[in-house]
Each structure stands twice: as structure tokens, then as C-alpha cells.
Write an enzyme that holds these catalytic residues in place. Structure first.
Site, PDB file in Angstrom:
ATOM      1  N   CYS A 105       0.778  -1.237   0.000  1.00  0.00           N
ATOM      2  CA  CYS A 105       0.000   0.000   0.000  1.00  0.00           C
ATOM      3  C   CYS A 105       0.811   1.289   0.000  1.00  0.00           C
ATOM      4  O   CYS A 105       0.612   2.145  -0.866  1.00  0.00           O
ATOM      5  CB  CYS A 105      -0.971  -0.009   1.166  1.00  0.00           C
ATOM      6  SG  CYS A 105      -0.196  -0.264   2.770  1.00  0.00           S
ATOM      7  N   HIS A 163      -1.312   6.728   5.304  1.00  0.00           N
ATOM      8  CA  HIS A 163      -0.243   5.743   5.483  1.00  0.00           C
ATOM      9  C   HIS A 163       1.041   6.130   4.759  1.00  0.00           C
ATOM     10  O   HIS A 163       1.712   5.299   4.155  1.00  0.00           O
ATOM     11  CB  HIS A 163      -0.717   4.362   5.033  1.00  0.00           C
ATOM     12  CG  HIS A 163       0.031   3.252   5.712  1.00  0.00           C
ATOM     13  ND1 HIS A 163      -0.217   1.919   5.458  1.00  0.00           N
ATOM     14  CD2 HIS A 163       1.033   3.271   6.631  1.00  0.00           C
ATOM     15  CE1 HIS A 163       0.590   1.163   6.167  1.00  0.00           C
ATOM     16  NE2 HIS A 163       1.354   1.973   6.899  1.00  0.00           N
TER      17      HIS A 163
END
Length: 641
Positions: A105, A163
Site C-alpha cells: 500500500c 499511510h
């Protein structure tokens, strides 16, 4: 306004002045923590006159976390129910050769924001939490979507998972790499704590202070609510919005009624038919439906490009069939992802395209639609001619570099050109070649049958990796000046190490130790690195019993290895007992690369890691405290490269 004081943590110790950029970020006055968490704007957007159709179109990207290749109905799944996304595919364009920029990710998200391959952003692996030795973040110095679109009059918003920082303390806007620092105007429901544990129902553990707006609120539904609000606020002006779902991640939790619905379906629990994931995905599909309905109700659907995609392949292998592998791997199932583009009136419906597409294309596509300028160094291309069925993209090549361990997967890189793809094992340099047209499941390595194709693609990949410059070069290369001679080594009590009398003299250095003699003398573990004393050291360790290499970082008596990538996957694969075998450690600032030579005279790259949260050898202060160190014993020999 008050700001939260930054506590003294291991991230604030032993850093050089050049490390981190948090101090360069100015806290925003007048917009408190509640705004950063909930997205409530400090000032309401001012409505402007309605725009003509296709004047600086809006761009909405809905990303689904860990969505597998075969998990949407429009991509062939017959268990999961995704009617809204399936309808977008029927009315728009469905890509069959779309890729995430990375198999995990964080690097893919960095690529989305910047339009660059992850290796150019400094984010090549998923980012860890506060316990990690590293202190990585996406640098705001790299031009991103807001810097491209805001001069063209766009409002930019990010809702959901970010993130792209490893800092989770202090005021949100002061954290290095936070989305505000990248220029996003509104940041809504972006995590304030590390998200690894999963969190889908209010009250949200990683969003402290965010109250649920309904009883037992589901996070995916809340993201939908916030997306609708953002669209309504900015309906009369161009906007870019990334709706970054936390679902459907590793820790699965769905709404109970939906979970029971799928448990009752025929085939539930079989390969690729997971009731909880199906329930989560239906919630995401409903979210997409609400966004589409809002665009239509406001009359701006024809002036909005909507993209639905994933940040990497699915973790569950059956969900990726017939593709090989899964999340974290550079086989197709780790990187090939769904991509649906919907733009009523502009993208002719019912089309399926095999044009190559990637996460890196979102920025240049948005820039082109805004009549803006794509920054230098962007790797992506404008996909709008493909989406509009005006012209092919002209692209035939994509690259990936994942220089990390995850699960049983070792550091690798890949290149696709046309229908052929090379996957390289970075430890040995061995290349596998696949014909994705004849063999999309990558069942047969044809490197020996097509040597010229392998050679051509291998040369392209080598050139790309040399350009990225991801690794501290191996010991003995010209990259390390011989700045010191290791003099006498003296025992370092309590460590089993001998420490040199010479301090670390440069921010780039490499050490080697001959291992075969030590193993023959009964030394079961060999260590090589730098040390200040028994409580402060950084070494790589070879265990002959495990036949593996790991690393150890101790600071003030604490072992700081939390969040380290699982280099135990090397166990059973490394034998440094043969004549001529060597262990090597190369350092470039805070980047460390471990090398091994099993006696062939050629270094193998074993792993790399970052210790910027604790040590950075670009700092003269840090270097002055540390000395070269290695295992003592019969046949002991350690030297600078």
C-alpha cells in the site's frame, strides 16, 4: 490554539540536523485538531457560478485496500455483489491491464500522489508504526497532485487512509509527510494512530476523538458520508478527491447483517468466497453508489471523471485467480489490479481496454484535464485519450522495484514491455521471463527459450534499477573512499565483539569479515557492524545454525527491531562456511544493506533496512560516537571496503 508537545522518543535521539522535516512544517493557526481528524473545514467553501461542461473536470479516485483481481463482479466474481461498480464498468471503461505501482500500500499511495515510481519517492515498502527503527515519510518537497491542480483553481481533498508517515505523535499538521504538508485543502478521517490492527466500527481506535454520527457507525459508511459532503461543498468549482478506503484490509470486519447474508449464499467459505470480505466489499460498493448518485443529483456527473481501483493485489490467493501470487509479490496477482473509469458523455460506455495503466498515471491524467503542467520527473502518462477512446496511450513499458522481504517473498524487481515480463530476484540477479499473452498465469519461465527477449528486458530493468540507486553498493566498490585503516581491535565487554580504535569516518562506509575460518573454529554466530558500547550498537548477524542473516540495533540498552521486515525468510538459505565466504555490511546515511558471499567471489544482496529514526551516519556527531566492530575469534579478520 494549543498544540500537542512532541515527547522525547527514539525518533528525536541521535539524528543529524538534516534528518526529518517536521521542524520545517508550520502548524496551521485557526484550524484545530478536530478539523484534521473529522474534516470539518475551518471556513466553508464559497459557491461560484456553475462551470460549463468539461471545463477543468473534477477527478474522484476511489481506492479499495487489498482488492484482489477477481473480487468485483465486472471482473468475473460470482459470489461478491458489487452492482454499482459493475454498472460503472458497463457505462464506462474497464481496464484489463492496469497495475498498482507496488505490491503493497504505502509505495502505491506515494506513487498516486506524486506520479512517480515508488523508488523515486523514498517509499518502497509499507510504512511501520512508531516502534520501527526507521522514520520514513513522503517528502512534501516532491511535487504532488495538490501542487499541480491548485494553481488551476482546484480544491483538493483526501478522505481516509494516508499511510505515508511513520510519525504518530504530536500535532497532526506538524507530522512529517502529513497530507496537509502536501497541500491538500481538506483531510478527513485520515489515521492518527497506526492502522495495522484494523478498525471499522466507532469508536475508532486509530481516529481518537472522532465520534460516530450514528449508532455503531461503520467506517466505510462514514467515508461515504464525508465524500458526499465534500462533493456538495465544492460542486461549483473544480475539485480532486481521493476516497481512500481502509477496507478490505487484512483484518476483516463487516456489518453483521451483510456477513450473515453472504454466509447463507451457496458456496460460502469456498475458494474466493469469503462472507466477511464480501460484506465489506458490498459496503464499499454502496459507497461508490452514493458518490455517483450525488454527482447525478447535483448535475455534475458529466463534468467528473471517477476512477475505482486498488492499491495492490489481494492477500487471499484464490481471490486473484487465474493470476499467480498475491499481495507483496511481483507476480501478476500482487500488482495487476482492477481499474474502472466512468465519465458520462466523455468516456464511451461498455468498453474494455488492454492498454497498460498504472497508479502513476493519476497525476498526469488529472494535470492534463486541468490544463496544468506535469512536473518534471513524473513517470506516469495521461490516460484521458484512452478513457475517451480518442487515441492509444503509446506506452509499452512499466517497472516495479520491491527491495524487501515479506512473508516468503524476497527482494525483487520487474519490468513489463509489450506482452513480456521479467521478474528479477535481487539477491542473485536471476531473471525469470514470462509471456503474459500466452501465459497470463505465469506458469512457465521461458528465459532459456527466448534468450534475446530476456536479455533485452533485463538490460532495461538493470538500467532502471541503476537509476533508482536503491542500495548502498557492496563492499569493495569505488563508492567507498578508504578513509581509515582499522587499527587494533579491542574486546567490547558483554557483546562478544571486538571494537576498532577508529571512529566511523564517513557517512558512507562498508565492512567485510571473512566467515569460513570463524565457522570452522566453532563460532556459530558472526556479527559485523558498528558500536559505541554494549548498549548502543548496529550489527548484521550470521547464524550458521539457522543458515540466515538478520540485523540488530540497540540504543540505550533497548533492542529496537519492532516492525522490521521478516528477514527470517532467509533462514536455511545462507551458508557462509565455505572457503572464501564473507559477510558484508554497507551503510549510506541511515540506509543499511547486508551482503553475503557464499565463497563464489560475488556478493549477494541479502536485505536492506533504514534506521533513520535512531541513527543517521550523515551526522558527524553520530559518527564520532561509533567505532567499527566485529566478532572476535580464531581467524578473525575485519576490514573496511
Amino acid at each position: 490554539m494549543t498544540t500537542t508537545a512532541v515527547p522525547a522518543t527514539r525518533r528525536t535521539v541521535l539524528r543529524g540536523a538534516a534528518v526529518g522535516c517536521a521542524g520545517a512544517l508550520t502548524p496551521v493557526v485557526g484550524a484545530g485538531l478536530a478539523e484534521a481528524v473529522t474534516g470539518t473545514p475551518a471556513t466553508a467553501a464559497r459557491p461560484t457560478a456553475a462551470r460549463p461542461a468539461v471545463d477543468r473536470p473534477n477527478v474522484i479516485v476511489v481506492s479499495i485496500d487489498d482488492l484482489g483481481w477477481d473480487e468485483l463482479g465486472c471482473y468475473g466474481n460470482r459470489f461478491n455483489e458489487t452492482p454499482h461498480i459493475d454498472r460503472l464498468a458497463r457505462e464506462g471503461v474497464r481496464f484489463t491491464q492496469a497495475y498498482a505501482a507496488a505490491p503493497l500500500c504505502s509505495p502505491t499511495r506515494a506513487a498516486l500522489v506524486t506520479g512517480r515510481y515508488p523508488g523515486r519517492t523514498g517509499i518502497t515498502d509499507y510504512l511501520r508504526g512508531e516502534g520501527a527503527a526507521s522514520d520514513l515519510h513522503l517528502s512534501p518537497r516532491i511535487p504532488g497532485i495538490p501542487s499541480v491542480l491548485k494553481p488551476r483553481g482546484y480544491t483538493t481533498g483526501h478522505i481516509g487512509k494516508w499511510h505515508l508517515t511513520e510519525t504518530y505523535h504530536g500535532h497532526y499538521r506538524s507530522r512529517p509527510g502529513n497530507p496537509y504538508a502536501h497541500g491538500f485543502d481538506e483531510v478527513i478521517l485520515s489515521e492518527h494512530r497506526y492502522i495495522g490492527g484494523g478498525d471499522y466500527f466507532a469508536p475508532y481506535e486509530f481516529l481518537p476523538g472522532v465520534p460516530g454520527r450514528t449508532s455503531h457507525e461503520y467506517l466505510t459508511d462514514r467515508l461515504a458520508l464525508e465524500a458526499v459532503g465534500f462533493i456538495r461543498r465544492h460542486r461549483n468549482q473544480p475539485f480532486f478527491l481521493h476516497v481512500a478506503n481502509y477496507a478490505v484490509h487484512t483484518k476483516l470486519r463487516g456489518k453483521s447483517a451483510l456477513v450473515e447474508k453472504y454466509r447463507a449464499k451457496p458456496g460460502a467459505g469456498g475458494p474466493g468466497a469469503r462472507p466477511t470480505l464480501a460484506a465489506m466489499l458490498e459496503s464499499v460498493d454502496t459507497q461508490v453508489g452514493r458518490i455517483v448518485r450525488t454527482l447525478k443529483d447535483l448535475g455534475i456527473a458529466r463534468n467528473t471523471l471517477l476512477l475505482v481501483t486498488s492499491d495492490n493485489g489481494g492477500q487471499n490467493r484464490p481471490a486473484n485467480r487465474p493470476l499467480r501470487g498475491g499481495k507483496g509479490e511481483l507476480y501478476e496477482a500482487g500488482i495487476r489490479v482492477p481499474l474502472v473509469a466512468w465519465w458520462p458523455g466523455q468516456a464511451p460506455g461498455g468498453r474494455v481496454t488492454s492498454e497498460l495503466a498504472s497508479t502513476i498515471d493519476i497525476l498526469p491524467t488529472a494535470a492534463a484535464l486541468a490544463h496544468g503542467t506535469t512536473p518534471k520527473g513524473v513517470d506516469g502518462i495521461d490516460l484521458s485519450p484512452v478513457i475517451r477512446a480518442k487515441a492509444p496511450s503509446g506506452r509499452d513499458t512499466l517497472f516495479w522495484a520491491y527491495p524487501h522481504h515479506i512473508g516468503g517473498w524476497h527482494p525483487s524487481a520487474a519490468v513489463r514491455q509489450g506482452g513480456f515480463k521479467v521478474v528479477r530476484r535481487l539477491r542473485t540477479g536471476r531473471d525469470e521471463l514470462y509471456d503474459l499473452v500466452a501465459d497470463p498465469a505465469e506458469t512457465t519461465d521461458i528465459a532459456k527459450r527466448a534468450p534475446e527477449t530476456r536479455k533485452r528486458l533485463s538490460a532495461l530493468l538493470t538500467e532502471h534499477l541503476d537509476e533508482l540507486d536503491l542500495f548502498a553498493p557492496p563492499p569493495g566498490s569505488v563508492d567507498y573512499a578508504r578513509v581509515a585503516r582499522t587499527g587494533g581491535f579491542h574486546a567490547l565487554p558483554g557483546t562478544g565483539l571486538r571494537r576498532s580504535t577508529e571512529h566511523v569516518a564517513a557517512g558512507r562506509f562498508a565492512l567485510t569479515i571473512a566467515t569460513s575460518g570463524l565457522v570452522a573454529a566453532g563460532r556459530g554466530e558472526i556479527r559485523l557492524g558498528v558500536a559505541q558500547d554494549a548498549d548502543n550498537l548496529l550489527v548484521v548477524r550470521y547464524s550458521h545454525r539457522r543458515r540466515g542473516v538478520r540485523w540488530e540495533l540497540r540504543h540505550r540498552g533497548r533492542s529496537i527491531t519492532q516492525g522490521a521486515e521478516p528477514v527470517r525468510t532467509l533462514d536455511g538459505t545462507v551458508d557462509l562456511s565455505r572457503p572464501g565466504a564473507r559477510l558484508g555490511m554497507a551503510v549510506r546515511g541511515s540506509q543499511v544493506t547486508a551482503y553475503g558471499d557464499p565463497g563464489t567471489g560475488r556478493w549477494q544482496m541479502l536485505f536492506r533496512f533504514d534506521v533513520g529514526g535512531v541513527l543517521d551516519f550523515d551526522s558527524r556527531t553520530v559518527r564520532s560516537r561509533y567505532r567499527y566492530a566485529a566478532t572476535s575469534g580464531k581467524g578473525f579478520r575485519a576490514r573496511l571496503a
